[in-house]
Design a protein around this motif. Structure first.
Motif, PDB file in Angstrom:
ATOM      1  N   GLU A   1     -35.707   5.485 -16.754  1.00 14.81           N
ATOM      2  CA  GLU A   1     -35.817   5.697 -18.193  1.00 14.81           C
ATOM      3  C   GLU A   1     -35.007   6.924 -18.598  1.00 14.81           C
ATOM      4  O   GLU A   1     -35.102   7.979 -17.969  1.00 14.81           O
ATOM      5  CB  GLU A   1     -37.277   5.899 -18.576  1.00 14.81           C
ATOM      6  CG  GLU A   1     -37.483   6.078 -20.073  1.00 14.81           C
ATOM      7  CD  GLU A   1     -38.942   6.275 -20.420  1.00 14.81           C
ATOM      8  OE1 GLU A   1     -39.241   6.515 -21.608  1.00 14.81           O
ATOM      9  OE2 GLU A   1     -39.783   6.185 -19.492  1.00 14.81           O
ATOM     10  N   HIS A   2     -34.189   6.751 -19.606  1.00 12.41           N
ATOM     11  CA  HIS A   2     -33.323   7.838 -20.045  1.00 12.41           C
ATOM     12  C   HIS A   2     -34.131   8.928 -20.745  1.00 12.41           C
ATOM     13  O   HIS A   2     -34.936   8.637 -21.649  1.00 12.41           O
ATOM     14  CB  HIS A   2     -32.246   7.313 -20.986  1.00 12.41           C
ATOM     15  CG  HIS A   2     -31.370   8.391 -21.540  1.00 12.41           C
ATOM     16  ND1 HIS A   2     -31.494   8.858 -22.845  1.00 12.41           N
ATOM     17  CD2 HIS A   2     -30.373   9.120 -20.981  1.00 12.41           C
ATOM     18  CE1 HIS A   2     -30.615   9.801 -23.057  1.00 12.41           C
ATOM     19  NE2 HIS A   2     -29.916   9.986 -21.947  1.00 12.41           N
ATOM     20  N   THR A   3     -33.922  10.163 -20.299  1.00 14.13           N
ATOM     21  CA  THR A   3     -34.586  11.304 -20.934  1.00 14.13           C
ATOM     22  C   THR A   3     -33.557  12.051 -21.759  1.00 14.13           C
ATOM     23  O   THR A   3     -32.592  12.597 -21.214  1.00 14.13           O
ATOM     24  CB  THR A   3     -35.192  12.249 -19.875  1.00 14.13           C
ATOM     25  OG1 THR A   3     -36.106  11.523 -19.060  1.00 14.13           O
ATOM     26  CG2 THR A   3     -35.899  13.422 -20.540  1.00 14.13           C
ATOM     27  N   PRO A   4     -33.706  12.077 -23.050  1.00 10.24           N
ATOM     28  CA  PRO A   4     -32.701  12.753 -23.884  1.00 10.24           C
ATOM     29  C   PRO A   4     -32.685  14.255 -23.633  1.00 10.24           C
ATOM     30  O   PRO A   4     -33.721  14.878 -23.383  1.00 10.24           O
ATOM     31  CB  PRO A   4     -33.150  12.433 -25.314  1.00 10.24           C
ATOM     32  CG  PRO A   4     -34.603  12.128 -25.202  1.00 10.24           C
ATOM     33  CD  PRO A   4     -34.788  11.490 -23.856  1.00 10.24           C
ATOM     34  N   ARG A   5     -31.500  14.815 -23.680  1.00  8.71           N
ATOM     35  CA  ARG A   5     -31.350  16.259 -23.533  1.00  8.71           C
ATOM     36  C   ARG A   5     -31.552  16.928 -24.884  1.00  8.71           C
ATOM     37  O   ARG A   5     -31.552  16.262 -25.923  1.00  8.71           O
ATOM     38  CB  ARG A   5     -29.964  16.591 -22.980  1.00  8.71           C
ATOM     39  CG  ARG A   5     -29.676  15.986 -21.617  1.00  8.71           C
ATOM     40  CD  ARG A   5     -28.193  15.963 -21.318  1.00  8.71           C
ATOM     41  NE  ARG A   5     -27.472  15.166 -22.303  1.00  8.71           N
ATOM     42  CZ  ARG A   5     -26.171  14.922 -22.230  1.00  8.71           C
ATOM     43  NH1 ARG A   5     -25.461  15.401 -21.236  1.00  8.71           N
ATOM     44  NH2 ARG A   5     -25.582  14.202 -23.161  1.00  8.71           N
ATOM     45  N   GLN A   6     -31.670  18.246 -24.834  1.00 10.72           N
ATOM     46  CA  GLN A   6     -31.894  18.969 -26.084  1.00 10.72           C
ATOM     47  C   GLN A   6     -30.723  18.809 -27.032  1.00 10.72           C
ATOM     48  O   GLN A   6     -30.888  18.702 -28.250  1.00 10.72           O
ATOM     49  CB  GLN A   6     -32.149  20.450 -25.783  1.00 10.72           C
ATOM     50  CG  GLN A   6     -32.707  21.224 -26.960  1.00 10.72           C
ATOM     51  CD  GLN A   6     -33.095  22.635 -26.593  1.00 10.72           C
ATOM     52  OE1 GLN A   6     -32.854  23.071 -25.479  1.00 10.72           O
ATOM     53  NE2 GLN A   6     -33.697  23.349 -27.534  1.00 10.72           N
ATOM     54  N   ALA A   7     -29.497  18.776 -26.432  1.00 11.26           N
ATOM     55  CA  ALA A   7     -28.314  18.613 -27.269  1.00 11.26           C
ATOM     56  C   ALA A   7     -28.225  17.223 -27.872  1.00 11.26           C
ATOM     57  O   ALA A   7     -27.488  17.006 -28.847  1.00 11.26           O
ATOM     58  CB  ALA A   7     -27.055  18.907 -26.459  1.00 11.26           C
TER      59      ALA A   7
ATOM     60  N   ILE B   1     -11.594  27.206 -17.576  1.00  9.72           N
ATOM     61  CA  ILE B   1     -11.412  25.756 -17.476  1.00  9.72           C
ATOM     62  C   ILE B   1     -12.571  25.115 -16.724  1.00  9.72           C
ATOM     63  O   ILE B   1     -13.154  24.110 -17.152  1.00  9.72           O
ATOM     64  CB  ILE B   1     -10.083  25.431 -16.761  1.00  9.72           C
ATOM     65  CG1 ILE B   1      -8.894  25.819 -17.639  1.00  9.72           C
ATOM     66  CG2 ILE B   1     -10.012  23.941 -16.428  1.00  9.72           C
ATOM     67  CD1 ILE B   1      -7.555  25.595 -16.971  1.00  9.72           C
ATOM     68  N   GLY B   2     -12.928  25.699 -15.577  1.00 12.84           N
ATOM     69  CA  GLY B   2     -13.962  25.098 -14.742  1.00 12.84           C
ATOM     70  C   GLY B   2     -15.324  25.075 -15.402  1.00 12.84           C
ATOM     71  O   GLY B   2     -15.985  24.019 -15.473  1.00 12.84           O
ATOM     72  N   ILE B   3     -15.768  26.220 -15.907  1.00 13.64           N
ATOM     73  CA  ILE B   3     -17.097  26.290 -16.519  1.00 13.64           C
ATOM     74  C   ILE B   3     -17.125  25.517 -17.831  1.00 13.64           C
ATOM     75  O   ILE B   3     -18.077  24.773 -18.110  1.00 13.64           O
ATOM     76  CB  ILE B   3     -17.503  27.755 -16.745  1.00 13.64           C
ATOM     77  CG1 ILE B   3     -17.591  28.494 -15.400  1.00 13.64           C
ATOM     78  CG2 ILE B   3     -18.846  27.838 -17.464  1.00 13.64           C
ATOM     79  CD1 ILE B   3     -17.877  29.972 -15.528  1.00 13.64           C
ATOM     80  N   GLY B   4     -16.071  25.667 -18.643  1.00  8.74           N
ATOM     81  CA  GLY B   4     -16.037  24.952 -19.913  1.00  8.74           C
ATOM     82  C   GLY B   4     -16.035  23.446 -19.736  1.00  8.74           C
ATOM     83  O   GLY B   4     -16.787  22.726 -20.405  1.00  8.74           O
ATOM     84  N   GLY B   5     -15.201  22.950 -18.811  1.00 11.14           N
ATOM     85  CA  GLY B   5     -15.161  21.512 -18.575  1.00 11.14           C
ATOM     86  C   GLY B   5     -16.473  20.976 -18.029  1.00 11.14           C
ATOM     87  O   GLY B   5     -16.965  19.914 -18.433  1.00 11.14           O
ATOM     88  N   ASN B   6     -17.077  21.712 -17.088  1.00 15.63           N
ATOM     89  CA  ASN B   6     -18.343  21.287 -16.508  1.00 15.63           C
ATOM     90  C   ASN B   6     -19.456  21.287 -17.556  1.00 15.63           C
ATOM     91  O   ASN B   6     -20.285  20.364 -17.622  1.00 15.63           O
ATOM     92  CB  ASN B   6     -18.710  22.218 -15.354  1.00 15.63           C
ATOM     93  CG  ASN B   6     -19.895  21.712 -14.573  1.00 15.63           C
ATOM     94  OD1 ASN B   6     -19.859  20.653 -13.965  1.00 15.63           O
ATOM     95  ND2 ASN B   6     -20.973  22.491 -14.565  1.00 15.63           N
TER      96      ASN B   6
ATOM     97  N   LYS C   1     -21.577  17.930 -18.775  1.00 10.20           N
ATOM     98  CA  LYS C   1     -23.009  17.844 -18.489  1.00 10.20           C
ATOM     99  C   LYS C   1     -23.883  17.918 -19.731  1.00 10.20           C
ATOM    100  O   LYS C   1     -25.017  17.415 -19.728  1.00 10.20           O
ATOM    101  CB  LYS C   1     -23.411  18.947 -17.503  1.00 10.20           C
ATOM    102  CG  LYS C   1     -22.918  18.700 -16.094  1.00 10.20           C
ATOM    103  CD  LYS C   1     -23.501  19.700 -15.122  1.00 10.20           C
ATOM    104  CE  LYS C   1     -23.138  19.347 -13.682  1.00 10.20           C
ATOM    105  NZ  LYS C   1     -23.733  18.061 -13.272  1.00 10.20           N
ATOM    106  N   VAL C   2     -23.399  18.568 -20.791  1.00  8.91           N
ATOM    107  CA  VAL C   2     -24.263  18.778 -21.954  1.00  8.91           C
ATOM    108  C   VAL C   2     -23.857  17.917 -23.144  1.00  8.91           C
ATOM    109  O   VAL C   2     -24.717  17.397 -23.864  1.00  8.91           O
ATOM    110  CB  VAL C   2     -24.262  20.273 -22.351  1.00  8.91           C
ATOM    111  CG1 VAL C   2     -25.159  20.501 -23.569  1.00  8.91           C
ATOM    112  CG2 VAL C   2     -24.731  21.132 -21.183  1.00  8.91           C
ATOM    113  N   LEU C   3     -22.574  17.744 -23.364  1.00  9.61           N
ATOM    114  CA  LEU C   3     -22.130  17.053 -24.568  1.00  9.61           C
ATOM    115  C   LEU C   3     -21.802  15.577 -24.350  1.00  9.61           C
ATOM    116  O   LEU C   3     -22.035  14.761 -25.241  1.00  9.61           O
ATOM    117  CB  LEU C   3     -20.908  17.768 -25.148  1.00  9.61           C
ATOM    118  CG  LEU C   3     -21.150  19.195 -25.660  1.00  9.61           C
ATOM    119  CD1 LEU C   3     -19.858  19.782 -26.191  1.00  9.61           C
ATOM    120  CD2 LEU C   3     -22.226  19.214 -26.744  1.00  9.61           C
TER     121      LEU C   3
END
Length: 345
Positions: free
Chosen positions: A29-35, A97-102, A106-108
């Protein structure tokens, strides 16, 4: 051996049974994230990702600027400044690049799972149309089409990043790649051993058992150009042992390279070139602080532990008519780490 019964189970030789087939449990079951449910969180994350991509762009610009505006120069302070600015700029470029892309992924981007039944390799035209529509829906679901600023910043960061590597690399094309300069140092016959950094000649009688002296060649301070390069190659560690503890102080030809228990070895580790300077008097071991390569001063500075593969090169020494320690010659083998041309001849 196993058999199937009418209840669609597998009966094993030991009497145990297991189901022949398992029901598909389906997707979790999909759990929606806060975003996914709070637009304010989504906007905040978008700003953070945009800031990270922008930082990466700035980092690349800083690297390119520092390469031309802050050359290493001939002084320790200029080298340190250049290396720090280049290193920090490159770190910000890569981390942005690394942190922004990750963070973006993962969030958006959508984290829903999808399944599709396997079908024939060649799909029908109707299925292909559905697949194209699914791709378009996926792109829309990822938010890429709505977040043009983020996409533009990410693409710009990725496009500029190679400059942080290519500019220094191409800038060094045509530089001096002659490794023969590492085969010899400025040490020569009759040159006195001086203290580092006070630059005073060393009298053999002043060196007592257990003493450790940091040594540079006579005349080093008089050099107008390349002083740091020559010092980096020629630095020596001088140690005095009880002559009875020395197990090896001779050249392969049998010549004595020490004086009354005083031996001199290159300070440049044969692993990756770190300065070796930690001496343990009880064991006569010399330790490299970078990767813990350990050398036995009493036995020709042979490697007793660690990643180094060669002993530290020994500087042949003796005394002159005034009792000062002098070199018999240069090192008889290249100092420092291994490179593709090791022979001294």
């Amino acid at each position: 051996m196993s058999t199937h019964d009418h209840n669609d189970v597998v009966v094993h030789a030991d009497g145990e049974t297991t189901p022949a087939r398992f029901e598909n449990p389906g997707l979790h079951e999909h759990t929606p994230r806060q975003a996914d449910v709070d637009p304010r969180v989504t906007k905040r994350v978008e700003r953070q990702v945009l800031a990270l991509f922008t930082a990466s762009i700035i980092g690349t610009i800083v690297v390119v600027w520092a390469y031309f505006a802050l050359p290493p120069g001939e002084t320790a302070s200029s080298m340190r400044t250049s290396n720090i600015v280049l290193g920090v700029g490159l770190a910000v470029c890569l981390l942005g690049i690394g942190i922004g892309g990750n963070y973006f992924i993962k969030v958006l981007m959508s984290n829903r799972e999808y399944t599709e039944e396997r079908h024939a390799q060649r799909s029908s035209d109707e299925t292909r149309e559905v697949a194209v529509q699914m791709l378009q829906d996926g792109a829309q679901d990822s938010g890429l089409t709505r977040r043009k600023a983020l996409v533009g910043a990410g693409v710009t960061a990725l496009a500029l990043f190679p400059l942080s590597i290519l500019v220094p690399l191409l800038g060094n094309v045509g530089s001096d790649w002659n490794v023969r300069k590492f085969k010899h140092t400025m040490w020569k016959k009759g040159m006195r051993l001086h203290t580092d950094p006070t630059n005073r000649p060393i009298r053999a009688a002043d060196v007592t058992i257990g003493d450790v002296w940091h040594v540079i060649p006579e005349g080093l301070e008089e050099l107008e150009h390349g002083k740091l390069d020559e010092k980096a190659k020629a630095v020596v560690l001088l140690v005095r042992l009880d002559p009875r503890d020395l197990r090896s102080d001779q050249s392969p030809e049998g010549e004595t390279w020490s004086h009354d228990g005083i031996v001199a070895y290159s300070k440049i580790c044969t692993h990756v070139g770190c300065p070796v300077a930690l001496y343990e008097q009880q064991t006569h071991h010399l330790l490299c602080p970078c990767h813990q390569s350990t050398f036995d001063v009493a036995d020709g500075c042979k490697v007793v532990f660690g990643p180094a593969k060669r002993p530290l090169p020994q500087l042949p020494i003796t005394v002159d008519d005034e009792g000062y320690l002098v070199a018999q010659s240069d090192f008889t083998e290249p100092i420092g780490p291994t490179f593709w041309e090791r022979a001294t001849k």
